[in-house]
Design a protein around this motif. Sequence first.
Motif, mmCIF file in Angstrom:
data_model
loop_
_atom_site.group_PDB
_atom_site.id
_atom_site.type_symbol
_atom_site.label_atom_id
_atom_site.label_comp_id
_atom_site.label_asym_id
_atom_site.label_seq_id
_atom_site.Cartn_x
_atom_site.Cartn_y
_atom_site.Cartn_z
ATOM 1 N N SER A 1 0.918 -0.830 -0.151
ATOM 2 C CA SER A 1 0.138 0.092 -0.005
ATOM 3 C C SER A 1 0.861 1.431 0.117
ATOM 4 O O SER A 1 0.127 2.209 -0.773
ATOM 5 C CB SER A 1 -0.915 0.323 1.694
ATOM 6 O OG SER A 1 -1.980 -0.941 1.179
ATOM 7 N N LEU B 1 -4.150 -1.079 -6.167
ATOM 8 C CA LEU B 1 -3.991 -1.004 -4.853
ATOM 9 C C LEU B 1 -3.773 0.430 -4.126
ATOM 10 O O LEU B 1 -4.618 0.189 -2.726
ATOM 11 C CB LEU B 1 -2.423 -1.641 -4.976
ATOM 12 C CG LEU B 1 -2.491 -2.688 -5.032
ATOM 13 C CD1 LEU B 1 -0.498 -3.331 -5.313
ATOM 14 C CD2 LEU B 1 -2.762 -4.036 -4.014
ATOM 15 N N ARG B 2 -3.816 1.320 -4.939
ATOM 16 C CA ARG B 2 -4.232 2.874 -3.893
ATOM 17 C C ARG B 2 -6.124 2.759 -3.486
ATOM 18 O O ARG B 2 -5.971 3.615 -2.621
ATOM 19 C CB ARG B 2 -3.892 4.107 -4.506
ATOM 20 C CG ARG B 2 -2.253 3.977 -4.907
ATOM 21 C CD ARG B 2 -1.865 5.374 -5.386
ATOM 22 N NE ARG B 2 -2.549 5.432 -6.100
ATOM 23 C CZ ARG B 2 -2.056 5.532 -7.978
ATOM 24 N NH1 ARG B 2 -0.923 4.964 -8.068
ATOM 25 N NH2 ARG B 2 -2.823 6.540 -8.714
ATOM 26 N N GLY C 1 -6.848 -1.591 -2.718
ATOM 27 C CA GLY C 1 -6.187 -2.329 -1.351
ATOM 28 C C GLY C 1 -6.664 -1.548 -0.002
ATOM 29 O O GLY C 1 -5.826 -2.267 0.542
ATOM 30 N N VAL C 2 -6.398 -0.206 -0.001
ATOM 31 C CA VAL C 2 -6.355 0.370 1.550
ATOM 32 C C VAL C 2 -7.833 0.347 1.671
ATOM 33 O O VAL C 2 -7.795 0.486 3.120
ATOM 34 C CB VAL C 2 -6.168 1.708 0.898
ATOM 35 C CG1 VAL C 2 -6.892 2.608 2.227
ATOM 36 C CG2 VAL C 2 -4.796 2.370 0.456
ATOM 37 N N LEU D 1 -7.939 -3.200 3.607
ATOM 38 C CA LEU D 1 -7.144 -2.835 4.281
ATOM 39 C C LEU D 1 -7.369 -1.993 5.563
ATOM 40 O O LEU D 1 -7.030 -2.889 6.811
ATOM 41 C CB LEU D 1 -5.564 -2.018 4.186
ATOM 42 C CG LEU D 1 -4.339 -1.159 5.326
ATOM 43 C CD1 LEU D 1 -4.168 -2.038 6.005
ATOM 44 C CD2 LEU D 1 -3.421 -0.308 5.042
ATOM 45 N N TRP E 1 -8.222 -8.994 -0.456
ATOM 46 C CA TRP E 1 -6.682 -8.171 -0.554
ATOM 47 C C TRP E 1 -5.520 -9.123 -1.506
ATOM 48 O O TRP E 1 -4.781 -8.106 -2.892
ATOM 49 C CB TRP E 1 -5.971 -7.688 0.489
ATOM 50 C CG TRP E 1 -4.518 -6.979 0.582
ATOM 51 C CD1 TRP E 1 -4.285 -5.174 0.099
ATOM 52 C CD2 TRP E 1 -3.323 -7.457 0.408
ATOM 53 N NE1 TRP E 1 -3.952 -5.027 -0.540
ATOM 54 C CE2 TRP E 1 -2.702 -6.226 -0.162
ATOM 55 C CE3 TRP E 1 -2.740 -8.782 0.196
ATOM 56 C CZ2 TRP E 1 -0.913 -6.241 -0.444
ATOM 57 C CZ3 TRP E 1 -1.475 -8.606 -0.551
ATOM 58 C CH2 TRP E 1 -0.474 -7.621 -0.990
#
Length: 237
Positions: free
Chosen positions: A159, A171-172, A175-176, A179, A215
């Motif tokens: 991340s 992922l930005r 994914g966050v 997370l 993820w």
Amino acid sequence: MTGSPRIADRRLRVLSLLIAAAIAIAGLCYSSWVLEFVLPIHVDPVDTFLSELDAEGKPYREVFATADKIVGALLMPAAIGGLLVFPRRRLTTVGWVALFCFGAATIADVLLPLRDCTPEDNSACGGAGSELFPQLHQPHALTSTLAVTSIAVAVFAFSLAAYRYHRWRILREAGVIILALGAAATVWMLVADNLTGNYALGIAQRIQVGAMSLWLITLAAAVVLEGREWIEPVSRR
């Protein structure tokens, strides 16, 4: 001579697809716990750990144990492939190494299964402790902790890399979000386990593990959808 770069590029893309496929399949296999709602296991998801699904003596242990073995068997070579194929940066290197450790710890989980804990025989669980989860005092707890810690490091590393290197948009964004979901479930577990009473720790863990699976699939999608960015060199920072 002009064909050589094209051949090399094709090979890199094939390797990136293989790595992505391995990670995606591992993510799906790590969500095998959802079978508890289909198979006649008769466990209460509110106050049971997922480790109890493949504990010694459980009727469908081999189903869940095999799924975990596949996770480890796929993630370890995928992580090595990620280190060899994609540009090495400090954060992504940490991420791939942590992913490898997660795969290894997942296999260790299978090799050191949870021993059945019953109110009549708490000695099987390694002594006194949490009344709700006495299995926390078994060797299996160490491998599980290593697995969770490893994938947490991988998630944070990738991340941060996505933001620092301005790549891998999926992922930005997605994914966050995943997370944050997993982190919230982890905090829920850490706080609730130190309080008296039942605070649905089983649900918290299922959210946490579900976030891990999502993820992994997101990471696989990043490798597939933005494979060119993984392969093209980026400026060192």
